[in-house]
Design a protein around this motif. Structure first.
Motif, mmCIF file in Angstrom:
data_model
loop_
_atom_site.group_PDB
_atom_site.id
_atom_site.type_symbol
_atom_site.label_atom_id
_atom_site.label_comp_id
_atom_site.label_asym_id
_atom_site.label_seq_id
_atom_site.Cartn_x
_atom_site.Cartn_y
_atom_site.Cartn_z
ATOM 1 N N ALA A 46 0.822 -1.213 0.000
ATOM 2 C CA ALA A 46 0.000 0.000 0.000
ATOM 3 C C ALA A 46 0.859 1.269 0.000
ATOM 4 C CB ALA A 46 -0.919 -0.001 1.218
ATOM 5 N N ILE A 47 2.169 1.117 0.148
ATOM 6 C CA ILE A 47 3.021 2.309 0.259
ATOM 7 C C ILE A 47 3.331 2.866 -1.126
ATOM 8 C CG2 ILE A 47 5.259 3.188 1.000
ATOM 9 C CD1 ILE A 47 5.209 1.274 3.285
ATOM 10 N N GLY A 48 2.891 4.096 -1.349
ATOM 11 C CA GLY A 48 3.190 4.789 -2.599
ATOM 12 C C GLY A 48 2.507 4.200 -3.817
ATOM 13 N N THR A 49 1.545 3.322 -3.617
ATOM 14 C CA THR A 49 0.916 2.639 -4.752
ATOM 15 C C THR A 49 -0.468 3.193 -5.081
ATOM 16 O OG1 THR A 49 -0.077 1.025 -3.250
ATOM 17 C CG2 THR A 49 2.061 0.442 -4.218
ATOM 18 N N GLY A 50 -1.025 3.963 -4.173
ATOM 19 C CA GLY A 50 -2.407 4.420 -4.373
ATOM 20 C C GLY A 50 -3.421 3.367 -3.944
ATOM 21 N N VAL A 51 -2.931 2.180 -3.586
ATOM 22 C CA VAL A 51 -3.829 1.117 -3.097
ATOM 23 C C VAL A 51 -3.792 1.170 -1.571
ATOM 24 C CG1 VAL A 51 -4.281 -1.371 -3.025
ATOM 25 C CG2 VAL A 51 -3.246 -0.334 -5.057
ATOM 26 N N THR A 52 -4.915 1.452 -0.955
ATOM 27 C CA THR A 52 -4.951 1.539 0.512
ATOM 28 C C THR A 52 -5.542 0.244 1.068
ATOM 29 O OG1 THR A 52 -5.604 3.806 0.122
ATOM 30 C CG2 THR A 52 -5.632 3.100 2.382
ATOM 31 N N ALA A 53 -5.109 -0.140 2.257
ATOM 32 C CA ALA A 53 -5.791 -1.255 2.928
ATOM 33 C C ALA A 53 -7.239 -0.844 3.156
ATOM 34 C CB ALA A 53 -5.108 -1.551 4.255
ATOM 35 N N THR A 54 -8.139 -1.801 3.088
ATOM 36 C CA THR A 54 -9.527 -1.464 3.427
ATOM 37 C C THR A 54 -9.579 -1.189 4.929
ATOM 38 O OG1 THR A 54 -10.100 -3.749 3.942
ATOM 39 C CG2 THR A 54 -10.403 -3.038 1.645
ATOM 40 N N THR A 55 -10.656 -0.552 5.348
ATOM 41 C CA THR A 55 -10.787 -0.274 6.787
ATOM 42 C C THR A 55 -10.792 -1.596 7.570
ATOM 43 O OG1 THR A 55 -13.155 -0.150 6.433
ATOM 44 C CG2 THR A 55 -11.975 1.931 6.579
#
Ligand code: PEP
Length: 250
Positions: A171-180
């Motif tokens: 998720a780092i610097g990829t624009g993909v965030t972990a879901t809540t």
């Protein structure tokens, strides 16, 4: 009550002029920051002195890295004691980029945690799995191993002075965030593991930040999770308006 924290990691970005402009721009928003949120900036180490001297900037400063050693013939290194002497309160330790590109092992990271604590610097200990580990469902095992390697030797009193940042590497610097859900379940797991090892009171007192493509669009719902006490922000901390919006969402 655990401290809410938002920390900006500028990494190796910006000239001194750009960095000072960014800091000035941030001061324009700071009256609106929640009073109980600690705001931290981790600029390139070269700029710490200039930011420390900025009268109107109401933030704490962090190093992005420090040496395991206290002093000596270690060309290019910066010690935790040097950071402390510049009024720096925090230091990132074990960021995934340090692990990946600079060969930092759990043992080195453990030594850096110790160096910080020896010098009264609060380590922001970073942990998190890579994509292959997430896909193989070994992410809990991976994070537990990182915690054990770097923190389990500490006393309960010492570990209370550590901030933890869970940063899934994918998720780092990829624009993909972990879901809540993914963020909350890992934060709860980290807190449970801390509780099993150090006691529930200690675990309840430790701030656990989420990092990985945090933006003004996702910060509020991430920070609303029970065990998410704020964020470690990379890319979005390079834009004052975005970073301010993230702080305001705590
Ligand atoms: C980081 O480097 O710690 C980070 C979380 O970066 P980004 O916010 O850009 O994903």
């Amino acid at each position: 009550m655990r401290k809410k924290i938002v920390a900006g990691n500028w990494k190796m970005n910006k000239t001194i002029t750009e960095a000072m402009e960014l800091a000035v721009h941030l001061t324009e928003y700071q009256n609106e920051f929640p009073k109980d949120t600690e705001v931290i900036l981790a600029p390139p180490a070269l700029y710490l002195g200039s930011l420390e001297l900025m009268e109107h900037l109401n933030v704490q400063l962090a190093g992005q890295n420090c040496s395991e050693k206290d002093s000596g013939a270690y060309t290019g290194e910066i010690s935790a004691g040097m950071l402390k002497a510049m009024n720096v309160q925090y230091c990132l330790v074990g960021h995934s980029e340090r692990r990946q590109y600079f060969g930092e092992t759990d043992e080195i990271i453990k030594n850096k945690v110790d160096a910080c604590l020896r010098n009264e610097i609060t380590p922001i200990f970073c942990c998190g799995e890579v994509l292959a580990e997430r896909e193989a469902s070994t992410h809990f095992v991976c994070v537990l191993k990182q915690l054990q390697g770097a923190l389990w030797h500490l006393s309960s009193e010492q570990v209370k002075s550590v901030v933890i940042a869970y940063e899934p590497v994918w998720a780092i610097g990829t624009g993909v965030t972990a879901t809540t859900t993914q963020a909350q379940e890992m934060h709860a797991f980290i807190r449970l593991s801390l509780g099993n090892h150090f006691g529930d009171d200690v675990a309840e007192s430790i701030s656990i930040l989420y990092g990985g493509s945090v933006s003004p669009l996702n910060s509020a719902e991430l920070f609303a999770q029970n065990d998410v006490d704020g964020g470690l922000v990379g890319g979005a901390s390079l834009k004052a308006k975005d970073f301010a919006a993230i702080i305001q969402s705590t």
